[in-house]
Design a protein around this motif. Structure first.
Motif, PDB file in Angstrom:
ATOM      1  N   THR A  69       0.830  -1.199   0.000  1.00  0.00           N
ATOM      2  CA  THR A  69       0.000   0.000   0.000  1.00  0.00           C
ATOM      3  C   THR A  69       0.868   1.255   0.000  1.00  0.00           C
ATOM      4  O   THR A  69       1.950   1.277   0.607  1.00  0.00           O
ATOM      5  N   SER A  70       0.410   2.270  -0.700  1.00  0.00           N
ATOM      6  CA  SER A  70       1.043   3.588  -0.620  1.00  0.00           C
ATOM      7  C   SER A  70       0.080   4.591   0.003  1.00  0.00           C
ATOM      8  O   SER A  70       0.244   5.800  -0.144  1.00  0.00           O
ATOM      9  N   GLY A  71      -0.942   4.052   0.687  1.00  0.00           N
ATOM     10  CA  GLY A  71      -1.758   4.896   1.554  1.00  0.00           C
ATOM     11  C   GLY A  71      -2.999   5.498   0.943  1.00  0.00           C
ATOM     12  O   GLY A  71      -3.199   5.503  -0.265  1.00  0.00           O
ATOM     13  N   ALA A  72      -3.840   6.013   1.834  1.00  0.00           N
ATOM     14  CA  ALA A  72      -5.027   6.766   1.417  1.00  0.00           C
ATOM     15  C   ALA A  72      -4.606   8.181   1.046  1.00  0.00           C
ATOM     16  O   ALA A  72      -3.675   8.737   1.624  1.00  0.00           O
ATOM     17  N   ARG A  73      -5.306   8.759   0.081  1.00  0.00           N
ATOM     18  CA  ARG A  73      -4.944  10.090  -0.417  1.00  0.00           C
ATOM     19  C   ARG A  73      -6.039  11.095  -0.071  1.00  0.00           C
ATOM     20  O   ARG A  73      -7.228  10.783  -0.112  1.00  0.00           O
ATOM     21  N   HIS A  74      -5.578  12.294   0.238  1.00  0.00           N
ATOM     22  CA  HIS A  74      -6.455  13.378   0.659  1.00  0.00           C
ATOM     23  C   HIS A  74      -5.987  14.675  -0.005  1.00  0.00           C
ATOM     24  O   HIS A  74      -4.917  14.728  -0.601  1.00  0.00           O
ATOM     25  N   ILE A  75      -6.770  15.723   0.113  1.00  0.00           N
ATOM     26  CA  ILE A  75      -6.466  16.998  -0.541  1.00  0.00           C
ATOM     27  C   ILE A  75      -5.798  17.958   0.431  1.00  0.00           C
ATOM     28  O   ILE A  75      -6.186  18.050   1.604  1.00  0.00           O
ATOM     29  N   TYR A  76      -4.786  18.654  -0.055  1.00  0.00           N
ATOM     30  CA  TYR A  76      -4.178  19.714   0.751  1.00  0.00           C
ATOM     31  C   TYR A  76      -4.054  20.991  -0.085  1.00  0.00           C
ATOM     32  O   TYR A  76      -3.721  20.964  -1.264  1.00  0.00           O
ATOM     33  N   THR A  77      -4.373  22.099   0.567  1.00  0.00           N
ATOM     34  CA  THR A  77      -4.371  23.383  -0.122  1.00  0.00           C
ATOM     35  C   THR A  77      -4.261  24.511   0.904  1.00  0.00           C
ATOM     36  O   THR A  77      -3.780  24.286   2.022  1.00  0.00           O
ATOM     37  N   ASP A  78      -4.705  25.720   0.541  1.00  0.00           N
ATOM     38  CA  ASP A  78      -4.525  26.877   1.425  1.00  0.00           C
ATOM     39  C   ASP A  78      -5.754  27.184   2.273  1.00  0.00           C
ATOM     40  O   ASP A  78      -5.822  28.233   2.920  1.00  0.00           O
ATOM     41  N   LYS A  79      -6.743  26.278   2.268  1.00  0.00           N
ATOM     42  CA  LYS A  79      -7.948  26.482   3.073  1.00  0.00           C
ATOM     43  C   LYS A  79      -8.575  25.126   3.386  1.00  0.00           C
ATOM     44  O   LYS A  79      -8.264  24.125   2.725  1.00  0.00           O
ATOM     45  N   PRO A  80      -9.464  25.058   4.363  1.00  0.00           N
ATOM     46  CA  PRO A  80     -10.158  23.798   4.629  1.00  0.00           C
ATOM     47  C   PRO A  80     -11.042  23.403   3.447  1.00  0.00           C
ATOM     48  O   PRO A  80     -11.678  24.259   2.827  1.00  0.00           O
ATOM     49  N   VAL A  81     -11.050  22.112   3.142  1.00  0.00           N
ATOM     50  CA  VAL A  81     -11.932  21.580   2.101  1.00  0.00           C
ATOM     51  C   VAL A  81     -12.868  20.582   2.783  1.00  0.00           C
ATOM     52  O   VAL A  81     -12.466  19.460   3.106  1.00  0.00           O
ATOM     53  N   VAL A  82     -14.085  21.018   3.011  1.00  0.00           N
ATOM     54  CA  VAL A  82     -15.069  20.186   3.706  1.00  0.00           C
ATOM     55  C   VAL A  82     -16.091  19.616   2.737  1.00  0.00           C
ATOM     56  O   VAL A  82     -16.486  18.455   2.827  1.00  0.00           O
ATOM     57  N   THR A  83     -16.527  20.409   1.777  1.00  0.00           N
ATOM     58  CA  THR A  83     -17.542  19.990   0.805  1.00  0.00           C
ATOM     59  C   THR A  83     -17.027  20.226  -0.610  1.00  0.00           C
ATOM     60  O   THR A  83     -16.049  20.959  -0.812  1.00  0.00           O
ATOM     61  N   PRO A  84     -17.679  19.635  -1.610  1.00  0.00           N
ATOM     62  CA  PRO A  84     -17.274  19.879  -2.994  1.00  0.00           C
ATOM     63  C   PRO A  84     -17.291  21.358  -3.372  1.00  0.00           C
ATOM     64  O   PRO A  84     -16.472  21.794  -4.202  1.00  0.00           O
ATOM     65  N   GLU A  85     -18.166  22.116  -2.780  1.00  0.00           N
ATOM     66  CA  GLU A  85     -18.233  23.547  -3.087  1.00  0.00           C
ATOM     67  C   GLU A  85     -16.941  24.272  -2.705  1.00  0.00           C
ATOM     68  O   GLU A  85     -16.569  25.273  -3.331  1.00  0.00           O
ATOM     69  N   SER A 101       0.927  24.603   1.390  1.00  0.00           N
ATOM     70  CA  SER A 101      -0.476  24.181   1.478  1.00  0.00           C
ATOM     71  C   SER A 101      -0.729  23.665   2.897  1.00  0.00           C
ATOM     72  O   SER A 101      -0.671  22.460   3.151  1.00  0.00           O
ATOM     73  N   PRO A 102      -1.022  24.549   3.852  1.00  0.00           N
ATOM     74  CA  PRO A 102      -1.033  24.178   5.262  1.00  0.00           C
ATOM     75  C   PRO A 102      -2.298  23.482   5.766  1.00  0.00           C
ATOM     76  O   PRO A 102      -2.354  23.109   6.930  1.00  0.00           O
ATOM     77  N   TYR A 103      -3.305  23.309   4.912  1.00  0.00           N
ATOM     78  CA  TYR A 103      -4.537  22.620   5.323  1.00  0.00           C
ATOM     79  C   TYR A 103      -4.602  21.245   4.662  1.00  0.00           C
ATOM     80  O   TYR A 103      -4.562  21.128   3.432  1.00  0.00           O
ATOM     81  N   PHE A 104      -4.708  20.221   5.490  1.00  0.00           N
ATOM     82  CA  PHE A 104      -4.761  18.841   5.008  1.00  0.00           C
ATOM     83  C   PHE A 104      -6.161  18.312   5.298  1.00  0.00           C
ATOM     84  O   PHE A 104      -6.521  18.089   6.457  1.00  0.00           O
ATOM     85  N   SER A 105      -6.945  18.110   4.229  1.00  0.00           N
ATOM     86  CA  SER A 105      -8.364  17.754   4.380  1.00  0.00           C
ATOM     87  C   SER A 105      -8.589  16.291   4.040  1.00  0.00           C
ATOM     88  O   SER A 105      -8.241  15.835   2.943  1.00  0.00           O
ATOM     89  N   TYR A 106      -9.222  15.562   4.960  1.00  0.00           N
ATOM     90  CA  TYR A 106      -9.396  14.120   4.814  1.00  0.00           C
ATOM     91  C   TYR A 106     -10.581  13.782   3.910  1.00  0.00           C
ATOM     92  O   TYR A 106     -11.642  13.371   4.364  1.00  0.00           O
ATOM     93  N   THR A 136      -2.965  22.200   9.759  1.00  0.00           N
ATOM     94  CA  THR A 136      -4.353  22.079  10.213  1.00  0.00           C
ATOM     95  C   THR A 136      -4.988  20.874   9.521  1.00  0.00           C
ATOM     96  O   THR A 136      -5.081  20.841   8.288  1.00  0.00           O
ATOM     97  N   PHE A 137      -5.409  19.883  10.301  1.00  0.00           N
ATOM     98  CA  PHE A 137      -6.076  18.711   9.750  1.00  0.00           C
ATOM     99  C   PHE A 137      -7.586  18.952   9.766  1.00  0.00           C
ATOM    100  O   PHE A 137      -8.144  19.406  10.771  1.00  0.00           O
ATOM    101  N   VAL A 138      -8.236  18.638   8.665  1.00  0.00           N
ATOM    102  CA  VAL A 138      -9.653  18.952   8.472  1.00  0.00           C
ATOM    103  C   VAL A 138     -10.435  17.681   8.183  1.00  0.00           C
ATOM    104  O   VAL A 138     -10.041  16.878   7.320  1.00  0.00           O
ATOM    105  N   GLU A 139     -11.537  17.481   8.894  1.00  0.00           N
ATOM    106  CA  GLU A 139     -12.430  16.361   8.608  1.00  0.00           C
ATOM    107  C   GLU A 139     -13.422  16.783   7.525  1.00  0.00           C
ATOM    108  O   GLU A 139     -14.276  17.639   7.754  1.00  0.00           O
TER     109      GLU A 139
END
Length: 338
Positions: free
Chosen positions: A150-166, A228-233, A293-296
């Protein structure tokens, strides 16, 4: 037994021997060398698993085999390395599942967007042999898939929290150079931009893209948290790598040696899974100290967006449908507490 840590200069000489002079005549060697191409550093979970396999295989064969690992992609990118496996210039390599996908598109199902709820479901599928029938389809290309990492689960990281598709609207996010993954990111609400991993940091700095997507380990290793200081799961992908072997090399083994090889290389999957868990925890600890900052995220909202894409991949063939159905059975068992 000591695994040989091959330096860049040694690897360069190895390439010259392998590609310029043809295969080394292993009949002249007292010990048969198993050369392994690998594109990550020695600290990576996959390297740890390969080294463990090498030590056990040499001991089990009374020194008749020795594993030499060439890390950090010193033998080349994964495409050329696969050709070296096919010709027998190399015996083993670790490559992403996209490599066998270029020979059989059914392999896309293994790392399809939102196929799994979490990394553990993929690991369960691997342990239960869900992919075994698919793995045999590469034999005609003179390479076999002998294990899965496995090389792990992938998530999005950027300059703001990403909670919804919007939250991704208008955001350009780096993805692997794959039409499926470009479609995936577009469906998730962003804009998928294929790009080499090594280019992401500068591209974010220069506002060519707004972020990337990967595991905590890669996010940490490439220091993407600095831009990209926000890591959104979002948990949109669970990625897999495969260990491939030259078929002729395997076929020359006597039955008992082949049995030992198969047993130990499959055991190495468990070693890699455990080492990956350690890598993730180490990366998280480092990232917390760096102020990430980790984001759910609302993973279900993204999953719903990508459902048509997953269904199209699952429906490609009887083989992909079988893999999909068996993974749905694993999910159902988990939901029922089995």
């Amino acid at each position: 037994m000591k695994i040989k840590h091959v330096l860049v200069l040694q690897a360069a000489l190895g390439v010259a021997l392998l590609t310029g002079c043809g295969m080394i005549n292993e009949e002249e060697e007292k010990t048969q060398i198993i050369r392994v191409a690998f594109n990550q550093p020695e600290t990576h979970a996959e390297y740890i698993a390969l080294a463990d396999f090498g030590e056990k295989f040499e001991e089990a064969t009374d020194g008749r085999y020795e594993v030499q690992i060439y890390p950090n992609a010193v033998l080349g990118d994964q495409g050329p390395v696969t050709e070296m496996i096919r010709t027998g210039a190399l015996q083993l390599a670790v490559v992403p599942v996209s490599v066998p996908e270029s020979y059989n598109e059914d392999f896309a199902i293994i790392a399809a967007p939102y196929l799994y709820d979490d990394l553990e479901q993929m690991e369960t599928a691997a342990r239960e042999g869900v992919f075994d029938s698919l793995f045999t389809t590469t034999d005609k290309f003179n390479f076999e898939i002998v294990s899965l990492y496995t090389s792990g689960a992938r998530h999005i990281y950027t300059d703001k929290p990403v909670v919804t598709p919007e939250d991704l609207k208008g955001y350009k996010i780096r993805v692997q150079d794959s039409e499926v993954y470009i479609q995936m990111m577009n469906m998730m609400g962003g804009v998928g931009i294929p790009m080499a991993q090594s280019e992401v940091y500068a591209a974010v700095q220069q506002h060519v893209i707004e972020g990337g997507e990967n595991s905590e380990v890669v996010y940490d290793n490439f220091k993407h948290y600095e831009v990209s200081p926000y890591f959104s799961y979002t948990n949109h992908l669970v990625m897999t790598d495969v260990v491939i072997a030259n078929k002729d090399f395997l076929d020359k083994m006597d039955p008992e040696t082949r049995r030992i090889f198969d047993e130990l290389i499959k055991e190495s999957m468990e070693v890699e899974f455990a080492a990956w868990d350690v890598n993730i925890e180490q990366a998280k600890s480092t990232l917390e100290k760096q102020g990430v900052t980790f984001v759910e995220s609302d993973a279900e909202a993204f999953r719903d967006r990508c459902a048509p894409l997953l269904e199209s991949i699952a429906g490609r063939s009887d083989m992909t449908r079988e893999v999909y159905d068996r993974i749905m059975e694993i999910k159902a068992r988990e939901e029922n507490g089995e």
